[in-house]
Design a protein around this motif. Sequence first.
Motif, mmCIF file in Angstrom:
data_model
loop_
_atom_site.group_PDB
_atom_site.id
_atom_site.type_symbol
_atom_site.label_atom_id
_atom_site.label_comp_id
_atom_site.label_asym_id
_atom_site.label_seq_id
_atom_site.Cartn_x
_atom_site.Cartn_y
_atom_site.Cartn_z
ATOM 1 N N TRP A 36 5.508 5.224 6.980
ATOM 2 C CA TRP A 36 4.646 5.467 5.830
ATOM 3 C C TRP A 36 4.364 4.147 5.118
ATOM 4 N N VAL A 38 2.239 3.007 1.275
ATOM 5 C CA VAL A 38 1.460 3.448 0.116
ATOM 6 C C VAL A 38 0.982 2.218 -0.650
ATOM 7 N N GLU A 97 -0.468 -3.526 7.851
ATOM 8 C CA GLU A 97 -1.293 -2.419 7.374
ATOM 9 C C GLU A 97 -1.990 -2.785 6.069
ATOM 10 N N CYS A 102 -4.939 -0.589 5.849
ATOM 11 C CA CYS A 102 -4.492 0.686 6.410
ATOM 12 C C CYS A 102 -3.469 1.398 5.529
ATOM 13 N N CYS A 103 -2.991 0.751 4.483
ATOM 14 C CA CYS A 103 -2.068 1.424 3.567
ATOM 15 C C CYS A 103 -2.800 2.600 2.920
ATOM 16 N N GLN A 104 -2.113 3.702 2.803
ATOM 17 C CA GLN A 104 -2.720 4.867 2.174
ATOM 18 C C GLN A 104 -2.801 4.633 0.669
ATOM 19 N N ASP A 108 -5.058 8.724 -3.069
ATOM 20 C CA ASP A 108 -5.565 9.534 -1.956
ATOM 21 C C ASP A 108 -4.499 10.481 -1.396
ATOM 22 N N ILE A 109 -3.276 10.365 -1.902
ATOM 23 C CA ILE A 109 -2.176 11.195 -1.418
ATOM 24 C C ILE A 109 -1.999 12.384 -2.356
ATOM 25 N N PHE A 123 5.120 12.684 1.650
ATOM 26 C CA PHE A 123 4.188 11.928 2.483
ATOM 27 C C PHE A 123 4.948 11.224 3.604
#
Length: 333
Positions: A36, A38, A97, A102-104, A108-109, A123
């Motif tokens: 994961w 973030v 990332e 590419c980090c979420q 958006d989570i 997540f």
Amino acid sequence: MSEREIPPSHDPLGEVLQLLKLSGTLYCRSHLTAPWSVEFPPFEHSLMFHIVAAGQCWLHVDGQPARLLKEGHLALLPHGQGHCISGGADPLAGEREKGQGCCQGLFDIPVEKVSERLEVMHFGGGGEASSLICGVARFDHLTGLELTRCLPLVIHIDQLAEEEQQWLHSSMRFIEREAANPGPGSETLITHLADIMILQAIRHWIKQSGDTGPGWLTALRDRQIGRLLAAFHRHPEQDWPMSRMCSVANMSRSVFAQKFTSLMGEPAGRYIIRWRMMAAREMLQNSNRALADIAQQSGYASEAAFSRAFKREFNRSPGSVRSESRIMPQLSA
């Protein structure tokens, strides 16, 4: 029998730390499973923190190496800069990332909103589990803004004594309970506990950092200049001619001027004007006090003199700052 006068503090830095208070604290209990990552956006005029309750993660801040945060660690980002946290064994994965976008994104989570102060996030990819308490807050006193100018990008607390770790975890559990089921005084309790946790992190950094070089913290820890700063901070509205400052610091004029500038990086007169103007701007933005009252509190006998000094400092009039502060809440409503 007359009431005894409480003697003034002889700890100028301690006096300043007493004034540190947070507002608008928001917590997110994050349950994350590897892999994961973030991405936290920057929060202007705010600070962010992460407390690892279980597992571990990597903290990625631009221009700095990845930091491994283990269970019981606390990371404080005093300037609220954007950053990424990631899980997994590879510290470079989060960096890659982040660099590739590419980090979420945090917003958006999906999260479960438990209360106005607490959210819960689930997540990740289903691997190794980590649990974090993430938070954002801001100082509501001028001293907090000045203090953050002296602090590093990241304060990483990784060597708390066992009793301190126990206190930190029990405090966070208490905050979660109060945020999930608020009652009378919950907001006050949550805010004060957050104040203490952040203050403890800052105290730990100050103790470990030793000599921080020229600046506000170094000056506050100086016996003579610190005494003068504490006296001025208590009564910024009073007259502070050079003769009075030298008397409070118990120094000659020439030695005082040289030492103050050396420690603070600016002359004493300039510091007094800057502090008063920043305090005035804060009052204009966050109160309905009359301009005449703000001018007097800032050490000026007339609104005209105050307005001229304010415009020299910020290149804006007091009226425009106040008008903008009233418009912004309407735009965000």
